[in-house]
Design an enzyme around this catalytic site. Structure first.
Site, PDB file in Angstrom:
ATOM      1  CE  LYS A 197      -3.848  -2.219   2.536  1.00 44.08           C
ATOM      2  NZ  LYS A 197      -4.751  -2.090   3.727  1.00 44.08           N
ATOM      3  CG  PHE A 239     -13.165   2.483   7.962  1.00 42.55           C
ATOM      4  CD1 PHE A 239     -12.649   1.773   6.882  1.00 42.55           C
ATOM      5  CD2 PHE A 239     -13.832   1.776   8.969  1.00 42.55           C
ATOM      6  CE1 PHE A 239     -12.784   0.393   6.794  1.00 42.55           C
ATOM      7  CE2 PHE A 239     -13.984   0.392   8.885  1.00 42.55           C
ATOM      8  CZ  PHE A 239     -13.462  -0.297   7.797  1.00 42.55           C
ATOM      9  NE  ARG A 272      -5.904 -12.317   5.853  1.00 36.99           N
ATOM     10  CZ  ARG A 272      -6.624 -11.187   5.809  1.00 36.99           C
ATOM     11  NH1 ARG A 272      -6.536 -10.360   4.778  1.00 36.99           N
ATOM     12  NH2 ARG A 272      -7.411 -10.864   6.800  1.00 36.99           N
ATOM     13  CB  THR A 311      -7.523  -6.400   9.756  1.00 43.20           C
ATOM     14  OG1 THR A 311      -7.899  -7.556   9.002  1.00 43.20           O
ATOM     15  CG2 THR A 311      -7.926  -5.145   9.014  1.00 43.20           C
ATOM     16  NE  ARG A 357      -2.459  -6.205   6.877  1.00 38.16           N
ATOM     17  CZ  ARG A 357      -3.641  -6.693   6.534  1.00 38.16           C
ATOM     18  NH1 ARG A 357      -4.260  -7.563   7.334  1.00 38.16           N
ATOM     19  NH2 ARG A 357      -4.229  -6.319   5.416  1.00 38.16           N
ATOM     20  CG  ASN A 372      -3.437  -2.793   7.137  1.00 48.11           C
ATOM     21  OD1 ASN A 372      -3.351  -2.265   6.031  1.00 48.11           O
ATOM     22  ND2 ASN A 372      -4.503  -3.471   7.529  1.00 48.11           N
ATOM     23  CG  HIS A 421      -5.168  -6.240  -0.090  1.00 51.38           C
ATOM     24  ND1 HIS A 421      -6.339  -6.280   0.629  1.00 51.38           N
ATOM     25  CD2 HIS A 421      -5.266  -7.206  -1.038  1.00 51.38           C
ATOM     26  CE1 HIS A 421      -7.122  -7.226   0.111  1.00 51.38           C
ATOM     27  NE2 HIS A 421      -6.494  -7.804  -0.899  1.00 51.38           N
TER      28      HIS A 421
END
Ligand code: UDP
Ligand code: MG
Length: 167
Positions: free
Chosen positions: A10, A58, A91, A97, A108, A122, A125
């Protein structure tokens, strides 16, 4: 079972110069990168990617975040990882998250933060499940941008379409 999963570094990950660190962490998975590119996400792409969150308070800030408006880095790095149990492995390396709840050794947990407005910045993705992975990979990548055949394709003839090619 071999699976494909979408990873996005990100805009906060790019701004913090974390690309190398994130790719090194993901390489622990021993998975193969089968697609990679830098993308400037349009509002349409951002909203389609996060369609499942459109009713959250959000959501507008999340769209600005993934488009790079918040970090003045209007790009993400999009990657497709492929191999045995790719979805769960990625993951796990990414962490949960909420970066404050993520294991401190996860990507993260190590690099994410929560902003004063409450947004989870974070840094990556990572597709959450097989259905998400297929939907997201098809959103971000064209079939010819991935070096393995992941999903069925079809040939179409589109002679009317304007295209930019090398001069
Ligand atoms: N997000 C947030 N607050 C929340 C939930 C999600 O800021 O309470 C953001 C966060 O950046 C997250 C993204 O929205 O990565 C997508 O949320 P999702 O529930 O799909 O989590 P993910 O699959 O990214 O772990
Ligand atoms: Mg998700």
């Amino acid at each position: 079972m071999n699976q494909a999963t979408l990873i996005l570094i990100k805009p906060d990950g790019l701004k913090k110069s974390l690309t190398g660190n994130i790719l090194t962490r993901l390489s622990e998975s021993k998975l193969e990168i089968v697609g990679a590119k830098i993308v400037r996400a349009s509002k349409e792409l951002a909203e389609a990617h996060y369609a499942h969150l459109k009713d959250k308070p959000f959501f507008p800030e999340l769209i600005r975040y993934i488009q790079g408006e918040i970090h003045n880095r209007k790009k993400v790095m999009a990657l497709v990882y492929w191999g045995e149990d790719a979805i769960l492995k990625c993951r796990q390396l990414a962490g949960t998250t909420n970066p404050e709840e993520a294991e401190s050794t996860s990507i993260r947990g190590a690099y994410g933060r929560i902003t004063t407005s409450g947004l989870f910045e974070n840094v990556v993705h990572v597709s959450a499940n097989a259905a998400d992975a297929e939907r997201e990979i098809k959103l971000w990548f064209k079939p010819q941008e991935i070096i393995v055949k992941l999903y069925p394709t079809q040939e179409i003839i589109n002679e009317q379409k304007k295209a930019i090619v090398w001069a």
